[in-house]
Design an enzyme around this catalytic site. Sequence first.
Site, mmCIF file in Angstrom:
data_model
loop_
_atom_site.group_PDB
_atom_site.id
_atom_site.type_symbol
_atom_site.label_atom_id
_atom_site.label_comp_id
_atom_site.label_asym_id
_atom_site.label_seq_id
_atom_site.Cartn_x
_atom_site.Cartn_y
_atom_site.Cartn_z
ATOM 1 N N ALA A 63 -35.779 4.360 9.168
ATOM 2 C CA ALA A 63 -34.570 5.177 9.274
ATOM 3 C C ALA A 63 -34.409 5.536 10.744
ATOM 4 O O ALA A 63 -35.296 5.301 11.555
ATOM 5 C CB ALA A 63 -34.741 6.431 8.446
ATOM 6 N N GLY A 104 -37.595 3.116 5.768
ATOM 7 C CA GLY A 104 -36.290 2.765 5.213
ATOM 8 C C GLY A 104 -36.069 1.255 5.204
ATOM 9 O O GLY A 104 -35.355 0.737 4.334
ATOM 10 N N GLU A 107 -37.752 0.035 2.187
ATOM 11 C CA GLU A 107 -37.004 0.508 1.011
ATOM 12 C C GLU A 107 -35.772 -0.363 0.780
ATOM 13 O O GLU A 107 -35.456 -0.732 -0.351
ATOM 14 C CB GLU A 107 -36.610 1.976 1.195
ATOM 15 C CG GLU A 107 -37.826 2.901 1.133
ATOM 16 C CD GLU A 107 -37.456 4.370 1.258
ATOM 17 O OE1 GLU A 107 -36.932 4.747 2.320
ATOM 18 O OE2 GLU A 107 -37.679 5.126 0.303
ATOM 19 N N GLU A 127 -43.903 6.995 6.382
ATOM 20 C CA GLU A 127 -43.273 8.326 6.428
ATOM 21 C C GLU A 127 -44.272 9.474 6.463
ATOM 22 O O GLU A 127 -44.037 10.502 7.086
ATOM 23 C CB GLU A 127 -42.339 8.515 5.215
ATOM 24 C CG GLU A 127 -41.029 7.755 5.295
ATOM 25 C CD GLU A 127 -41.131 6.316 4.830
ATOM 26 O OE1 GLU A 127 -42.264 5.805 4.648
ATOM 27 O OE2 GLU A 127 -40.072 5.689 4.656
#
Length: 690
Positions: A63, A104, A107, A127
Amino acid sequence: MPEYVTVERRGDIAVITLDNPPVNAFSLHLREPLNAELVKLRDDASVAAIVIACAGRTFVSGADITEFGTSRSGQSPNLIDICAMIETLGKPVVAAIHGTAFGGGLELAMACHYRVADPKSLLGLPEVKLGLLPGAGGTVRLPRLVPAEKALAMITSGNPIGAVEAKTEGLVDAISEGNLVDSAVAFAKSRIGEKPVAVREREARVSGGSYGALDGLIEEVTKKARGLEAPVAAANAVRNALRMPFDAALKAERETFLRLVAGDQSRAQRHIFFAEREAQKVPGIGKDVTPRPIRKAGVIGAGTMGGGIAMALANGGIAVTVLEMSQAALDKGFGVIDKNYAASVSRGSLTEAKKAERMGRLSGALDYAALADCDLIIEAVFEEMSVKKDVFGKLDKIARPGAILATNTSYLDVNEIAASTSRPQDVVGLHFFSPANVMKLLEIVRGEKTAPDVIATSLALSRQIGKVAVVAGVCHGFIGNRMLAARSAEGEALMLEGALPAQIDKVFTDFGWPMGPFAMSDLAGLDIGWRNRKALGKTSAIADAVCEAGRYGQKTGKGWYRYDGRKAEIDPEITALIEAESKKAGVTRRAVSDEEITERTMYPLVNEGAKILEEKIAARPSDIDLAYINGYGFPVGKGGPMFWADLVGLKKIVAALDKWHDKTGRDVFRVSPLLRRLAETGGSFSARPA
Ligand code: NAI
């Protein structure tokens, strides 16, 4: 406008390329056009399958963490929306992974129906290292692709796995041979016409169906987390993935993510993440300053530090010659190094071949001539100015021009050491921490005359050997040890007034330090400080009495505690000894609260940090935080002393310091003008509390 998202047709396959340099972070300006293209391709009947690939050096590597805590972070289309859209697209979507698919990025890849990976790529959910858990389905989808135990290990450690292991575990469907995008397109073609099965429709599972083992693993993670919330939350999220319906688990994960991202621990860990990058920027050392090449190094002294430093350098691929005063000292030093590497081999963290390779980089010498061709020489001999000067005088004679001459001194004046050579511009402090092959911190001490390229070389060296560098100016103890002295200054007085070592230590371990100061002294040996005090003509009534009783710490089985092996037990003899010293000093003992202990130890630590900033010994508060997290065991979830001070409130800290200054008149409580000014103006140390 740069083109963040482009689409290319290869027959009935559409290849989407994401291009958001440098690491394809999943920023809003990337998500918006990606979402729009996905909608178009979904509705385009001529498109049979889709490949999502990335330009540049990596797949989406996470992210955009600069968005965390801002309104852009969750703004639609967010990663969750895009994952849901991909899963329900009705056509096969293949992720083409190269570089690092982290956070991310992974993901996103897991929401695709298939994953084709470059053999060298890495996949992981890091994370937890930022005090978070994956917040867009990572904890729910990963256990549907790999066994839950594996998912748990990956998510709670944050460590990635390679593509080949990912294929074995089921996370990747194919490893590309040759061009990645071509392989992914070929893979997509082979799936045309099949109804794609979304990962969410698969079943989460544990190997052999035994849930009990997973619960055991979760318990282990909880124990190891030592107060950090994220690993525990991540472990529970994996459990949810097994026991709840997909959407419920997804919702629970999201709620936990939002709670963690707003919490102090994650803010602290993100602060440290940025601090590490920031610390590489040193005033006056621009990108135009070229580091000197380091091919061969010398280390003087094969004691505790010299041995560890030699290992750290060898681990980073540098050939090292270690110099000692006698063959016996050399043999002893190499014996310890060999034993340390052997322990890593038996733990499974090092192979025999790697051990041999590292040992092969090390050689011993008794004659300074052996160091003549070294690019860097680090001295780790006894902590005495006369010995240091003698060593540097010899080095000045034999080292080649341009060689960097470094001292590992803990406290001594680097300018004075530099002045004992004819080349002070080449002299620098490289202060490692014990054990030097393990501890992350490298304090780089910049002398008055140290050349800019010597600092640039030291920074480059720290990266090569996997250390976290912090640059400090010259003063007694530099950043870390000078602050530590302030933290310890009241120990004796607290005990005289009524506290006991075990109470003080407990305040520290409750705070999150791995050990309290008394347990730490027992480990290091009390006689060292005693000898120093005697040499300086100083006394410390209680500590001196402990040493006079022959209690030198763990090595004599007794110190501030009594030892049964390594287990510390409270010793009534120490309690009696302390009480007797109070009586001798005419002090009536009273109950000392935990809060008072914090005020008289941790607040002076912060205050000294502020003084260090005023004197420009440290360039910025986050450098101090970095030093304390990586060199002194300050709890990572509190972000370092200066970040923590902001959380406590600077006003509160100043008021307490003033109170103790009024009561005792002692210098450690004299509030730094910088700290007072910040407190009075509502300022803070942490420039970037995200
Ligand atoms: P140590 O006593 O374990 O090792 C010193 C070694 O240097 C001994 O093996 C000795 O034989 C050798 N030596 C002494 N004079 C020498 C000379 N003229 N030529 C060649 N070899 C010589 O000491 P330690 O703990 O390794 O400390 C070394 C330096 O590192 C000191 O300046 C100390 O302040 C600093 N330091 C120590 C830390 C620690 O935790 N022990 C942490 C950070 C720095």
